[in-house]
Design an enzyme around this catalytic site. Structure first.
Site, PDB file in Angstrom:
ATOM      1  N   ASP A  94     -22.133 -11.129   5.048  1.00 28.79           N
ATOM      2  CA  ASP A  94     -22.900  -9.892   5.212  1.00 28.79           C
ATOM      3  C   ASP A  94     -22.552  -8.821   4.181  1.00 28.79           C
ATOM      4  O   ASP A  94     -22.890  -7.660   4.367  1.00 28.79           O
ATOM      5  CB  ASP A  94     -22.697  -9.333   6.619  1.00 28.79           C
ATOM      6  CG  ASP A  94     -21.255  -8.904   6.875  1.00 28.79           C
ATOM      7  OD1 ASP A  94     -20.357  -9.451   6.223  1.00 28.79           O
ATOM      8  OD2 ASP A  94     -21.045  -8.039   7.726  1.00 28.79           O
ATOM      9  N   GLU A  95     -21.898  -9.210   3.083  1.00 25.31           N
ATOM     10  CA  GLU A  95     -21.459  -8.190   2.137  1.00 25.31           C
ATOM     11  C   GLU A  95     -21.299  -8.803   0.747  1.00 25.31           C
ATOM     12  O   GLU A  95     -20.882  -9.946   0.600  1.00 25.31           O
ATOM     13  CB  GLU A  95     -20.118  -7.612   2.607  1.00 25.31           C
ATOM     14  CG  GLU A  95     -19.666  -6.395   1.859  1.00 25.31           C
ATOM     15  CD  GLU A  95     -18.461  -5.755   2.549  1.00 25.31           C
ATOM     16  OE1 GLU A  95     -18.219  -4.562   2.302  1.00 25.31           O
ATOM     17  OE2 GLU A  95     -17.759  -6.452   3.321  1.00 25.31           O
TER      18      GLU A  95
END
EC number: 2.7.7.7
Length: 347
Positions: A94-95
Site C-alpha cells: 500500500d505504499e
C-alpha cells in the site's frame, strides 16, 4: 494508502462503513493487522493483541483478512503509478516511492502529478490515498503521514529544515519505538535536539545508523528511488506492549508474522529456503534460530510450521519475550527460474 486493509473491507461491505473495524484476530485471540480510523480513535492499531483491542473498543468489529483481494487492489494502484513513471519503488502493498523528475506525461509539477494520482486511485478503486511530495525520500515519507487520511503535503526546500527541527522524534521515519525511547532518555525530543548531537556521538550510541540520524536531522537524504531493487530477505517483527511468557501467545504472534511474510513473498513472486526466528527478551538480550531446507516454501502455513518448530527447538523461551520476528531468506524469484528448473525433493 489510508488504513488500506480496513478501508478495502469497508468499501466492500457497506455495513462496516463509519464503524470501528479491525482486520485480523478475534475477541478471543490473535493480533490486529490493520485498524480503521474509527477504531484508531480508541487506541486500536496494527500489531495490537486482539484482546486488548476489544477492551479498548468494546464495539470493535473483527474481520478476517482477505490478502488475495488486497493484492489485487495493490496491482491496480501499481498500474496507476506506472502510467506516470517507471521509477517506482514499492515499500509494501500500500505504499511506494515515485521519482517523477522525468515522467511520461511531461508534467513539471510533482504536486499536480500527486493530486492526479490520488484522484485516479479514488475513481478506480474507491479508496483514498495520502501523498507526500518533496525533494528526497525521507521528507516525502514524512509528508505522506502528516495529513492522513486523504492528505496532501508538500515540503519545499525552504521549509525543510524548520519542519524537521519542530518534528517530535517519534515521528521520524526510520526511528522506531525503542530507539525513540532511548533518544528521549538522552534528552532528544525533537529534530532540533537531534541536530545538536555530533555524528560521532550518534554513531557511538546507535552504531552505523547514527550517520543516517545525523543526516536526516538536517533534512538530508541522498538515497535514490530503486525500481528494480532485489531483496535478499523478507521479514516482519513485532514489539509487544507487555512482555509475553505463554507459548499460546507466542504462537498467536508467530502465526500473524507468518501471514505477513507469506504476503510479501507472494507480492514479490518469490520463494524461500531459509527461515530465521528472532527472539528478544525482557532485558533486551536476543538470539536467533534458523533453518534451511533443500526445497522452497512460501505459504503462510509452511512458514508457521517452521516457525513453531524453531520456537520449540532447542526449547521454548525461558524468559519473558518483548519481541518476535520472522525473516525468510535464500530467496528465489519467479522471473529467475528457467524453463525446466529442477526441483529438489527432501527425503
Amino acid at each position: 494508502m489510508d488504513a488500506f486493509f480496513a478501508s478495502v473491507e469497508q468499501r466492500d461491505n457497506p455495513e462496516l462503513r463509519g464503524k470501528p473495524v479491525a482486520v485480523g484476530g478475534s475477541r478471543a485471540r490473535g493480533v490486529v493487522a490493520a485498524a480503521s480510523y474509527e477504531a484508531r480513535k480508541y487506541g486500536v492499531h496494527s500489531a495490537l493483541a486482539s484482546k486488548i483491542a476489544a477492551q479498548r473498543c468494546p464495539q470493535l468489529i473483527f474481520v478476517k483478512p482477505r490478502f488475495d483481494v488486497y493484492s489485487a487492489v495493490s496491482r491496480q494502484i501499481r498500474e496507476i503509478f506506472h502510467s506516470y513513471t517507471e521509477m517506482v519503488e514499492p515499500l509494501s502493498l500500500d505504499e511506494a516511492y515515485l521519482d517523477v523528475t522525468e515522467n511520461k506525461i511531461g508534467m513539471p509539477s510533482a504536486s499536480i502529478i500527486a493530486k492526479e494520482i490520488k484522484q485516479r486511485i479514488f475513481e478506480e478503486t474507491g479508496l483514498t490515498a495520502s501523498a507526500g511530495v518533496s525533494f528526497n525520500k525521507f521528507l516525502a515519507k514524512i509528508a505522506s503521514d502528516m495529513n492522513k487520511p486523504d492528505g496532501f503535503t508538500l515540503i519545499t526546500p525552504d521549509r525543510a529544515e524548520d519542519l524537521v527541527a519542530s518534528l517530535a522524534i517519534e515521528k521520524f521515519y526510520g526511528i522506531g519505538k525503542v530507539t525513540a525511547t532511548k533518544m528521549q532518555s538522552m534528552g532528544i525530543l525533537t529534530g532540533a535536539d537531534l541536530r545538536e548531537r555530533t555524528e560521532e556521538e550518534l554513531v557511538r550510541h546507535f552504531g552505523k545508523t547514527g550517520r543516517y540520524y545525523y543526516r536526516i536531522a538536517r533534512a538530508e537524504d541522498d538515497r535514490e528511488v530503486q525500481p528494480h531493487r532485489i531483496r535478499k530477505s523478507i521479514g516482519s517483527e513485532r514489539t509487544f506492549e507487555v512482555d509475553i511468557t505463554e507459548e499460546e501467545d507466542m504462537l498467536t504472534q508467530l502465526e500473524q508474522l507468518a501471514k505477513e511474510v507469506a504476503y510479501d513473498l507472494e507480492r514479490l513472486q518469490a520463494t524461500a529456503k531459509t527461515l530465521t526466528l528472532k527472539i528478544k527478551y525482557f532485558d533486551f538480550t536476543q538470539n536467533t534460530r534458523s533453518k534451511t531446507y533443500l526445497s522452497e516454501f512460501k505459504s503462510a502455513e509452511a512458514l508457521f510450521t517452521i516457525a513453531r518448530e524453531l520456537l520449540r527447538t532447542p526449547q521454548l523461551p525461558q524468559y519473558p519475550v518483548r519481541l518476535l520476528g520472522l525473516s525468510a531468506s535464500s530467496l528465489l524469484y519467479q522471473h529467475d527460474k528457467q524453463e525446466g528448473y529442477q526441483l529438489t525433493i527432501e527425503f
